[in-house]
Write a protein that holds these residues in place. Structure first.
Motif, PDB file in Angstrom:
ATOM      1  N   ASN A   1      25.912 -35.174 -23.278  1.00 38.19           N
ATOM      2  CA  ASN A   1      27.101 -34.723 -22.582  1.00 38.19           C
ATOM      3  C   ASN A   1      28.341 -35.350 -23.194  1.00 38.19           C
ATOM      4  OD1 ASN A   1      27.263 -37.287 -21.388  1.00 38.19           O
ATOM      5  ND2 ASN A   1      26.373 -36.591 -19.464  1.00 38.19           N
ATOM      6  N   ILE A   2      29.489 -34.814 -22.791  1.00 37.59           N
ATOM      7  CA  ILE A   2      30.749 -35.242 -23.386  1.00 37.59           C
ATOM      8  C   ILE A   2      31.836 -35.212 -22.325  1.00 37.59           C
ATOM      9  CG2 ILE A   2      31.347 -32.900 -24.173  1.00 37.59           C
ATOM     10  CD1 ILE A   2      32.441 -34.260 -26.765  1.00 37.59           C
TER      11      ILE A   2
ATOM     12  N   SER B   1      30.658 -39.605 -25.634  1.00 36.18           N
ATOM     13  CA  SER B   1      29.478 -38.747 -25.512  1.00 36.18           C
ATOM     14  C   SER B   1      28.240 -39.599 -25.265  1.00 36.18           C
ATOM     15  CB  SER B   1      29.306 -37.887 -26.768  1.00 36.18           C
ATOM     16  OG  SER B   1      29.258 -38.702 -27.924  1.00 36.18           O
TER      17      SER B   1
ATOM     18  N   SER C   1      30.168 -31.837 -29.311  1.00 42.92           N
ATOM     19  CA  SER C   1      31.621 -31.858 -29.489  1.00 42.92           C
ATOM     20  C   SER C   1      32.213 -30.746 -28.634  1.00 42.92           C
ATOM     21  CB  SER C   1      31.992 -31.661 -30.961  1.00 42.92           C
ATOM     22  OG  SER C   1      31.530 -30.411 -31.444  1.00 42.92           O
TER      23      SER C   1
END
Length: 120
Positions: free
Chosen positions: A50-51, A58, A71
């Protein structure tokens, strides 16, 4: 909720690469932490990466650390998952999930999934 559409799945040989994309519609993309999950045959759905909303932090599951890169491009309402050095065990349906910054589950949304098959 944020409508999500994944793309980029397919068949690849072990050691190969694929890049998944998940595009959101709507004007509130930056209000969401973005996630990639996967569900392999006979397995439970599990978080892959996840980010953060700004794209500055991240997280990766141990199984993909060093091989996958998440990204996001907030100008394009899109989150990506670059997958390198793919293994047979990476075979799964990959799902994009949006989690609202408030944490309210009713604001979360899932994409429809995209199949990734790693096979020789």
């Amino acid at each position: 909720q944020l409508p999500l559409v994944e793309s980029g799945g397919g068949l690849v040989h072990p050691g190969g690469s694929l890049k998944l994309a998940c595009t959101a519609s709507g004007a509130s993309f930056t209000a969401y932490v973005m996630n990639w999950y996967r569900q392999g045959p006979g397995k439970e759905r599990a978080l892959v990466a996840n980010i953060t909303r700004a794209g500055d932090i991240s997280y990766y599951a141990d199984s993909v650390q060093g091989r996958f890169t998440i990204s996001r491009d907030n100008a394009k309402n899109t989150v990506y998952l670059q997958m390198n050095s793919l293994k047979v065990d990476d075979t799964a349906v990959y799902y994009c999930k949006a989690d609202h910054w408030s944490g309210h589950p009713e604001f979360a949304s899932w994409g429809q999934g995209t199949q990734v098959t790693v096979s020789s």
